[in-house]
Design a protein around this motif. Structure first.
Motif, mmCIF file in Angstrom:
data_model
loop_
_atom_site.group_PDB
_atom_site.id
_atom_site.type_symbol
_atom_site.label_atom_id
_atom_site.label_comp_id
_atom_site.label_asym_id
_atom_site.label_seq_id
_atom_site.Cartn_x
_atom_site.Cartn_y
_atom_site.Cartn_z
ATOM 1 N N LEU A 69 0.580 -1.791 -0.370
ATOM 2 C CA LEU A 69 0.096 -0.057 0.143
ATOM 3 C C LEU A 69 0.402 1.110 0.140
ATOM 4 C CD1 LEU A 69 -2.921 -0.830 2.414
ATOM 5 C CD2 LEU A 69 -3.385 -0.492 0.045
ATOM 6 N N ASN A 70 2.099 1.057 0.693
ATOM 7 C CA ASN A 70 2.528 2.463 0.875
ATOM 8 C C ASN A 70 3.359 2.694 0.301
ATOM 9 O OD1 ASN A 70 2.660 4.049 3.464
ATOM 10 N ND2 ASN A 70 2.616 2.181 4.308
ATOM 11 N N LEU A 71 4.297 1.434 -1.185
ATOM 12 C CA LEU A 71 4.479 1.822 -2.636
ATOM 13 C C LEU A 71 3.489 1.866 -3.140
ATOM 14 C CD1 LEU A 71 6.740 -1.620 -2.296
ATOM 15 C CD2 LEU A 71 7.653 0.544 -2.655
ATOM 16 N N ALA A 72 2.011 1.682 -3.337
ATOM 17 C CA ALA A 72 1.454 2.228 -3.948
ATOM 18 C C ALA A 72 1.333 3.695 -3.630
ATOM 19 C CB ALA A 72 -0.018 1.500 -4.343
ATOM 20 N N GLY A 73 1.030 4.700 -3.027
ATOM 21 C CA GLY A 73 1.289 6.036 -2.548
ATOM 22 C C GLY A 73 2.521 6.573 -2.841
ATOM 23 N N SER A 74 3.549 5.545 -2.650
ATOM 24 C CA SER A 74 4.476 6.875 -3.486
ATOM 25 C C SER A 74 4.795 7.026 -4.771
ATOM 26 C CB SER A 74 6.041 6.272 -3.360
ATOM 27 O OG SER A 74 5.953 5.461 -1.166
ATOM 28 N N ALA A 75 3.909 6.084 -4.715
ATOM 29 C CA ALA A 75 3.982 5.985 -6.925
ATOM 30 C C ALA A 75 2.888 7.090 -7.181
ATOM 31 C CB ALA A 75 3.437 4.613 -7.280
ATOM 32 N N VAL A 76 1.376 7.317 -6.598
ATOM 33 C CA VAL A 76 0.989 8.059 -7.212
ATOM 34 C C VAL A 76 1.228 9.878 -6.432
ATOM 35 C CG1 VAL A 76 -1.248 9.237 -5.840
ATOM 36 C CG2 VAL A 76 -1.270 7.046 -6.089
ATOM 37 N N PHE A 77 1.943 9.427 -5.394
ATOM 38 C CA PHE A 77 2.729 11.057 -4.762
ATOM 39 C C PHE A 77 3.477 11.582 -5.969
ATOM 40 C CE2 PHE A 77 4.749 12.326 -0.313
ATOM 41 C CZ PHE A 77 4.756 13.952 -0.920
ATOM 42 N N LEU A 78 4.450 10.823 -6.216
ATOM 43 C CA LEU A 78 5.683 11.356 -7.155
ATOM 44 C C LEU A 78 4.322 11.980 -8.733
ATOM 45 C CD1 LEU A 78 8.727 11.480 -7.426
ATOM 46 C CD2 LEU A 78 8.334 9.066 -8.592
ATOM 47 N N ILE A 79 4.090 11.116 -9.249
ATOM 48 C CA ILE A 79 2.331 11.538 -9.799
ATOM 49 C C ILE A 79 2.397 13.180 -9.478
ATOM 50 C CG2 ILE A 79 0.481 11.210 -11.806
ATOM 51 C CD1 ILE A 79 1.350 7.757 -10.986
ATOM 52 N N ALA A 80 2.103 12.542 -8.448
ATOM 53 C CA ALA A 80 0.972 14.216 -7.740
ATOM 54 C C ALA A 80 2.368 15.307 -8.327
ATOM 55 C CB ALA A 80 0.303 14.113 -6.871
ATOM 56 N N VAL A 81 3.222 14.725 -7.603
ATOM 57 C CA VAL A 81 3.844 16.428 -7.828
ATOM 58 C C VAL A 81 4.517 16.683 -8.870
ATOM 59 C CG1 VAL A 81 4.694 15.770 -5.314
ATOM 60 C CG2 VAL A 81 6.387 14.892 -7.385
ATOM 61 N N GLY A 82 4.108 15.428 -10.118
ATOM 62 C CA GLY A 82 4.915 15.560 -11.355
ATOM 63 C C GLY A 82 3.808 16.827 -11.807
ATOM 64 N N MET A 83 2.888 16.762 -11.561
ATOM 65 C CA MET A 83 1.220 17.079 -12.207
ATOM 66 C C MET A 83 1.619 18.743 -12.163
ATOM 67 S SD MET A 83 -1.404 14.428 -12.201
ATOM 68 C CE MET A 83 -2.511 14.995 -12.326
ATOM 69 N N ILE A 84 1.376 18.891 -10.912
ATOM 70 C CA ILE A 84 1.911 20.571 -10.335
ATOM 71 C C ILE A 84 2.797 20.875 -10.417
ATOM 72 C CG2 ILE A 84 2.083 21.999 -7.615
ATOM 73 C CD1 ILE A 84 0.241 19.626 -6.700
ATOM 74 N N TYR A 85 4.255 19.946 -10.182
ATOM 75 C CA TYR A 85 5.232 20.986 -11.138
ATOM 76 C C TYR A 85 5.331 21.085 -12.631
ATOM 77 C CZ TYR A 85 10.793 22.075 -12.737
ATOM 78 O OH TYR A 85 11.563 22.187 -13.057
ATOM 79 N N SER A 86 4.776 20.383 -13.399
ATOM 80 C CA SER A 86 4.401 20.753 -15.368
ATOM 81 C C SER A 86 3.547 22.297 -14.474
ATOM 82 C CB SER A 86 3.392 19.343 -15.386
ATOM 83 O OG SER A 86 2.482 19.456 -15.035
ATOM 84 N N VAL A 87 3.257 22.277 -14.482
ATOM 85 C CA VAL A 87 2.303 23.667 -14.847
ATOM 86 C C VAL A 87 2.596 24.958 -13.633
ATOM 87 C CG1 VAL A 87 -0.118 24.550 -14.159
ATOM 88 C CG2 VAL A 87 -0.018 22.841 -14.474
ATOM 89 N N THR A 88 3.508 24.945 -12.584
ATOM 90 C CA THR A 88 4.351 25.607 -12.196
ATOM 91 C C THR A 88 5.588 26.283 -11.547
ATOM 92 O OG1 THR A 88 4.195 24.198 -9.778
ATOM 93 C CG2 THR A 88 2.582 25.298 -9.772
ATOM 94 N N GLY A 89 6.492 25.156 -12.570
ATOM 95 C CA GLY A 89 7.531 24.802 -12.848
ATOM 96 C C GLY A 89 8.184 24.671 -11.488
ATOM 97 N N THR A 90 7.329 24.775 -10.427
ATOM 98 C CA THR A 90 8.119 24.457 -9.167
ATOM 99 C C THR A 90 7.662 23.933 -7.816
ATOM 100 O OG1 THR A 90 9.211 26.144 -7.028
ATOM 101 C CG2 THR A 90 6.957 26.216 -7.620
ATOM 102 N N LEU A 91 8.404 23.536 -7.071
ATOM 103 C CA LEU A 91 8.085 22.563 -5.870
ATOM 104 C C LEU A 91 8.725 22.445 -4.652
ATOM 105 C CD1 LEU A 91 8.080 18.770 -7.530
ATOM 106 C CD2 LEU A 91 6.270 20.038 -7.041
ATOM 107 N N ASN A 92 8.657 24.031 -4.584
ATOM 108 C CA ASN A 92 8.997 25.346 -3.460
ATOM 109 C C ASN A 92 7.917 25.430 -2.751
ATOM 110 O OD1 ASN A 92 9.395 27.437 -1.742
ATOM 111 N ND2 ASN A 92 11.512 26.470 -1.735
ATOM 112 N N PHE A 140 -1.828 11.452 1.340
ATOM 113 C CA PHE A 140 -1.351 11.836 2.584
ATOM 114 C C PHE A 140 -2.955 11.156 3.631
ATOM 115 C CE2 PHE A 140 0.270 16.930 0.839
ATOM 116 C CZ PHE A 140 1.188 16.051 0.899
ATOM 117 N N GLY A 141 -4.034 11.423 2.611
ATOM 118 C CA GLY A 141 -4.910 10.328 4.013
ATOM 119 C C GLY A 141 -4.479 8.538 4.423
#
Length: 505
Positions: free
Chosen positions: A164-187, A217-218
């Motif tokens: 479950l935590n490995l699956a969560g880590s994969a989703v986390f990585l995808i999520a930050v990639g989606m946000i970075y693709s728009v904003t250009g930052t993760l700070n 996070f849930g």
């Protein structure tokens, strides 16, 4: 830059590396180093708590890169509070472990310290990607700790936890990639500035990324329906590991507070309050599920594990209001439930060692040795967990009840929390009366000896519920100041303009 910010990271890192090379050293030496490392970490956390109490943000930029570039650590009141809470819990768990739990693995102390390393990085990082890195560090160490000890009962729950935590880590990585693709930052500070400026055509992508983060996070926090892995995993772990894991769900809650107050808070334009409409009902359902699980628990460890889920629902219900009062109440309750649940896991293990083949099962058995001492500890822990006066759990739940403002929130929160507390009290009363007072004829051979390290560590964590009552004023004041600081996001974003070393102000 204040170099104290690196201490909670460097201390367990160096201690863990030394432990890795000392696997064949005498166990007394390994234990001494482990306890010394944990004590130093607690001292560093207290120093940071004192520094953070002035209300300012402190920044440490590795390589002296100006944010939003590079790796940054950010200290505020919330980060300092989480560091102290974790360090106190870790110290008493470590003291308990040297009572014999650490003997079955040469790398126990190294894994323990590496998990603390991951936790401290998560609380101090000012970057979403480094939050992901922190999760991976603490999770890798937790996989080893979860499997620590003898027996095969940990294998299946441990496998569920890992998958479950490995699956969560994969989703986390995808999520930050989606946000970075728009904003250009993760700070995080930079995201707080750029999220309100996202173009309308990119809003769905950022919204999807934010909702995926809430799911991740849930999962870490164990909110329904992502909570069913927890009772099996926690109840089968060794006592000091299960007690330390009481803070693991709080990492997910911390991430929700940090990200959805700072990045998707009231200043986020069309994305303000993202996911909070879902969080309140899910929190109440999670609380209800935890109460049902506690009523049906067949052992003390399972009962305490379901208490973790009850506390998650209670915390998230208060946080979902998105107010200073709700966040403040949640932080007070956070301290209470983390320390008390950790102590109850240790008490359950002490009871297990006194009851022979009955272990910690909620069944009748011959009278145990040290019944008065253990029953008093269990009673105090149960009173604090349920939220009865005069211990700290009562004041924590009272603050949460008072934080509800609208008629709908008041009706739902008061009814679910009060009724849930009543049935939780029934669950603890049933368990305590059967285990400690409904005895059968017989004799238990060779009960576990209650050594000072075992007794003191369990007693100390439970007794913190009394300390919190004595210090209720300062703790409440700090929690209120922390909540106010969290909801004033403009101060956090000011770190983007802080001068680096060698620059003129």
């Amino acid at each position: 830059m204040n170099h104290w910010l690196t201490a909670p990271i460097l201390i367990p890192l160096i201690g863990g590396i030394l432990q890795a090379f000392m696997g064949y050293a005498p166990i007394a030496l390994r234990r001494t180093l482990a306890i010394a490392t944990t004590v130093l970490m607690l001292v560093a956390a207290i120093v940071l708590l004192v520094l953070a109490d002035d209300g300012s943000y402190r920044l440490y930029a590795f390589g002296n890169w100006q944010p939003p570039f590079g790796i940054v650590l950010v200290l505020d009141r919330l980060a300092a509070l989480m560091l102290v809470m974790t360090a106190v819990l870790a110290l008493f768990c470590h003291i308990y472990a040297i009572g014999g739990t650490d003997e079955s693995s040469r790398q126990f102390h190294g894994l323990f310290l590496f998990q603390l390393l991951g936790l401290n990085i998560a609380f101090l990082t000012g970057d979403l990607f480094n939050l992901f890195v922190a999760f991976e560090v603490l999770l890798i160490a937790s996989y080893g700790l979860l499997m620590h000890g003898e027996g095969t009962s940990r294998t299946v729950p441990g496998l569920h936890y890992v998958v479950l935590n490995l699956a969560g880590s994969a989703v986390f990585l995808i999520a930050v990639g989606m946000i970075y693709s728009v904003t250009g930052t993760l700070n995080m500070a930079d995201l707080a500035v750029k999220i309100p400026q996202v173009a309308e055509e990119n809003l769905p992508l950022v919204k999807a990324g934010g909702m995926m983060l809430l799911v991740v996070f849930g999962l870490k926090a164990a909110i329904l329906p992502l909570c069913f892995w927890l009772p099996g995993a926690y109840s089968n772990a060794t006592a000091p590991v299960a007690a330390l894991f009481a803070v693991m769900t709080k990492v997910g809650i911390y991430a929700i507070i940090r990200v959805f107050t700072l990045i998707f808070g009231s200043q986020a334009g069309e994305l303000a309050g993202l996911g909070m409409d879902w969080l309140f009902p899910l929190a109440l359902i999670t609380l209800t599920m935890g109460v049902i699980g506690a009523l049906g628990a067949a052992s003390l460890r399972k009962l305490v594990a379901w208490q973790v889920i009850i506390s998650v629902g209670t915390l998230l219900a208060a946080i979902s209001f998105g107010t200073v009062a709700g966040t403040s109440a949640a932080l007070f309750y956070l301290l209470n439930t983390t320390w008390v649940v950790g102590g109850l896991f240790l008490v359950a293990d002490l009871v297990d060692g006194q009851r022979g083949s009955a272990q910690d099962k909620i069944v009748t058995a011959p009278r145990i040795a040290n019944r008065t001492f253990l029953s008093v500890l269990f009673l105090m822990g149960a009173v604090a967990a349920v939220g009865l006066p005069p211990l700290s759990g009562f004041f924590a739940k009272l603050l949460i009840l008072k934080s509800a403002v609208t008629e709908s929130d008041v009706a739902w929160l008061w009814s679910v929390l009060l009724i849930g507390s009543f049935f939780t009290l029934i669950a603890y009363s049933r368990a305590g009366s059967i285990v400690f007072w409904r005895n059968v004829e017989g004799h238990i051979e060779e009960p576990q000896k209650l050594t000072p390290s075992l007794s003191v560590s369990a007693s100390a964590l439970i007794s913190l519920s009394i300390v919190m009552v004595i210090l209720a004023g300062p703790i409440s004041r700090y929690a209120e100041d922390t909540a106010a600081q969290l909801h004033d996001t403009s101060a956090y974003t000011d770190i983007l303009s802080k001068p680096m070393v060698g620059e003129e102000k």
